[in-house]
Design an enzyme around this catalytic site. Structure first.
Site, PDB file in Angstrom:
ATOM      1  N   ASP A  77      32.132  28.434  40.495  1.00 42.40           N
ATOM      2  CA  ASP A  77      31.518  29.734  40.252  1.00 42.40           C
ATOM      3  C   ASP A  77      32.408  30.646  39.417  1.00 42.40           C
ATOM      4  O   ASP A  77      31.916  31.460  38.633  1.00 42.40           O
ATOM      5  CB  ASP A  77      31.192  30.410  41.587  1.00 42.40           C
ATOM      6  CG  ASP A  77      29.989  29.775  42.277  1.00 42.40           C
ATOM      7  OD1 ASP A  77      29.305  28.951  41.631  1.00 42.40           O
ATOM      8  OD2 ASP A  77      29.745  30.089  43.450  1.00 42.40           O
ATOM      9  N   ASN A 151      28.598  39.302  40.627  1.00 37.16           N
ATOM     10  CA  ASN A 151      28.761  39.129  42.071  1.00 37.16           C
ATOM     11  C   ASN A 151      29.009  40.452  42.785  1.00 37.16           C
ATOM     12  O   ASN A 151      28.210  40.876  43.602  1.00 37.16           O
ATOM     13  CB  ASN A 151      29.915  38.170  42.372  1.00 37.16           C
ATOM     14  CG  ASN A 151      29.486  36.725  42.404  1.00 37.16           C
ATOM     15  OD1 ASN A 151      28.301  36.408  42.308  1.00 37.16           O
ATOM     16  ND2 ASN A 151      30.442  35.821  42.513  1.00 37.16           N
ATOM     17  N   ASP A 181      40.521  48.705  54.426  1.00 36.92           N
ATOM     18  CA  ASP A 181      41.239  47.931  53.410  1.00 36.92           C
ATOM     19  C   ASP A 181      40.512  47.962  52.066  1.00 36.92           C
ATOM     20  O   ASP A 181      41.091  47.646  51.040  1.00 36.92           O
ATOM     21  CB  ASP A 181      41.413  46.484  53.852  1.00 36.92           C
ATOM     22  CG  ASP A 181      42.450  46.326  54.945  1.00 36.92           C
ATOM     23  OD1 ASP A 181      43.176  47.300  55.232  1.00 36.92           O
ATOM     24  OD2 ASP A 181      42.535  45.225  55.531  1.00 36.92           O
ATOM     25  N   THR A 192      26.739  35.690  48.823  1.00 40.91           N
ATOM     26  CA  THR A 192      27.333  34.471  49.367  1.00 40.91           C
ATOM     27  C   THR A 192      28.778  34.293  48.899  1.00 40.91           C
ATOM     28  O   THR A 192      29.362  33.224  49.082  1.00 40.91           O
ATOM     29  CB  THR A 192      26.504  33.231  48.970  1.00 40.91           C
ATOM     30  OG1 THR A 192      26.272  33.251  47.558  1.00 40.91           O
ATOM     31  CG2 THR A 192      25.178  33.215  49.701  1.00 40.91           C
ATOM     32  N   ALA A 193      29.348  35.336  48.295  1.00 39.42           N
ATOM     33  CA  ALA A 193      30.729  35.268  47.811  1.00 39.42           C
ATOM     34  C   ALA A 193      31.626  36.162  48.694  1.00 39.42           C
ATOM     35  O   ALA A 193      31.665  35.986  49.909  1.00 39.42           O
ATOM     36  CB  ALA A 193      30.769  35.666  46.343  1.00 39.42           C
TER      37      ALA A 193
END
Length: 304
Positions: A77, A151, A181, A192-193
């Site tokens: 990806d 993404n 953070d 989905t990343a």
């Protein structure tokens, strides 16, 4: 406008398997009288590994990008994200061949390379548009940085020992303030990343939406959010601490965020186009990529 069919090939040239795949793809394209195109950043590595290509391929920087028919991406990806950068201003679709591990955006595997290239040459594929993000950083009234993401756009702390203090906004209105953070703002493609790793929901790519997922937030209300495609998301850095922050777009483009600045994310009018060889539902892709347990499923009985 040339009559030659131009195919841009993008690969992770630091891996031998990718260089071997480039040689195979170039040979198949040349045998079909098509022209392989290689970007400058990969030119030397490709020619050193496949010297027989000398004089038989073209540099991407020497052609009109609008003449590229298809981008063939060999890798995971991350390589597809790099390819999307190269042709950001064009409408050319990307066809991914997975040489990595998960490869969510890829359409085929290395073992299917012969069939993949044959179908590319026959123009036997559908084109699917994926929503992208328009990303803007403002310091006061001044825009100090603009980018985009397929993404996600992520605001992260720059120093391990210092927490960020932020206010998150939806549609230009404050929603909550907390220490964290960082904050991930994602597309459905990016669900989905990084967003997934941070505890965000999986969103089907056919859904148009924006996701916001706090990273290690110290707050009672810091849940993942999903908003409509016409909404805007923003993260404002509070100045009550001197913690430094950085913005990452797709983990590739980085910008140091000034103290007190705001990062605004909206749907971009420019999608990324992916070439698809299969009509399998996204459910099957999830099962295959994550190796999900579905043993025992008997399927629908009659009409649901």
């Amino acid at each position: 406008m040339t009559d030659a069919r131009l195919f841009l090939i993008v690969a992770h040239t630091g891996r031998q398997v990718a260089l071997e795949a480039i040689g195979d793809v170039c040979a198949k394209l040349l045998a079909a009288d098509a022209v392989p195109v290689i970007a400058d950043e990969q030119w030397d590595a490709v020619h050193e590994f496949v010297p027989s290509l000398n004089g038989r391929v073209r540099r991407f920087e020497d052609i009109d990008p609008a003449e590229v028919e298809l981008v063939i991406v060999l890798g995971g990806d991350g390589t597809i994200l790099r390819a999307a950068e190269l042709v950001r201003d064009q409408t050319v679709p990307l066809l991914g061949v997975n040489l990595g591990h998960v490869g969510f955006l890829a359409e085929s595997e290395r073992d299917d390379l012969d069939i993949t290239i044959a179908r590319a040459l026959a123009r036997d594929y559908a084109v699917e548009e994926r929503m992208t993000l328009a990303v803007r950083v403002k310091s006061g009234t001044k825009v100090v940085y603009e980018s985009w993401a397929l993404n996600e756009a992520t605001v992260e702390k720059a120093e391990r020992e210092r927490m960020l203090e932020v206010v998150i906004e939806v549609d230009r209105r404050p929603l909550s303030s907390f220490g964290c953070d960082g904050v991930v703002m994602s597309t459905p493609t990016g669900s989905t990343a990084y967003s997934f790793s941070a505890g965000g929901p999986v969103v089907w790519p056919s859904v148009e939406a924006l996701l916001l997922v706090p990273l290690s937030a110290h707050a009672l209300f810091a849940r993942p959010l999903v908003v409509g495609p016409e909404s805007s998301l923003a993260v404002e850095l509070l100045q009550r601490t001197d913690a430094a922050a950085v913005l990452w777009c797709d983990g590739r483009r980085m910008f140091d965020i000034p103290p007190g600045a705001r990062v605004i994310v909206r749907k971009s009018p420019v999608p990324v186009r992916l070439a698809r060889l299969h009509e399998a539902p996204f459910t099957d892709r999830l099962v295959n990529k994550f190796d999900l347990p579905v043993t025992g499923w008997r399927g629908p009985s009659g009409r649901d």
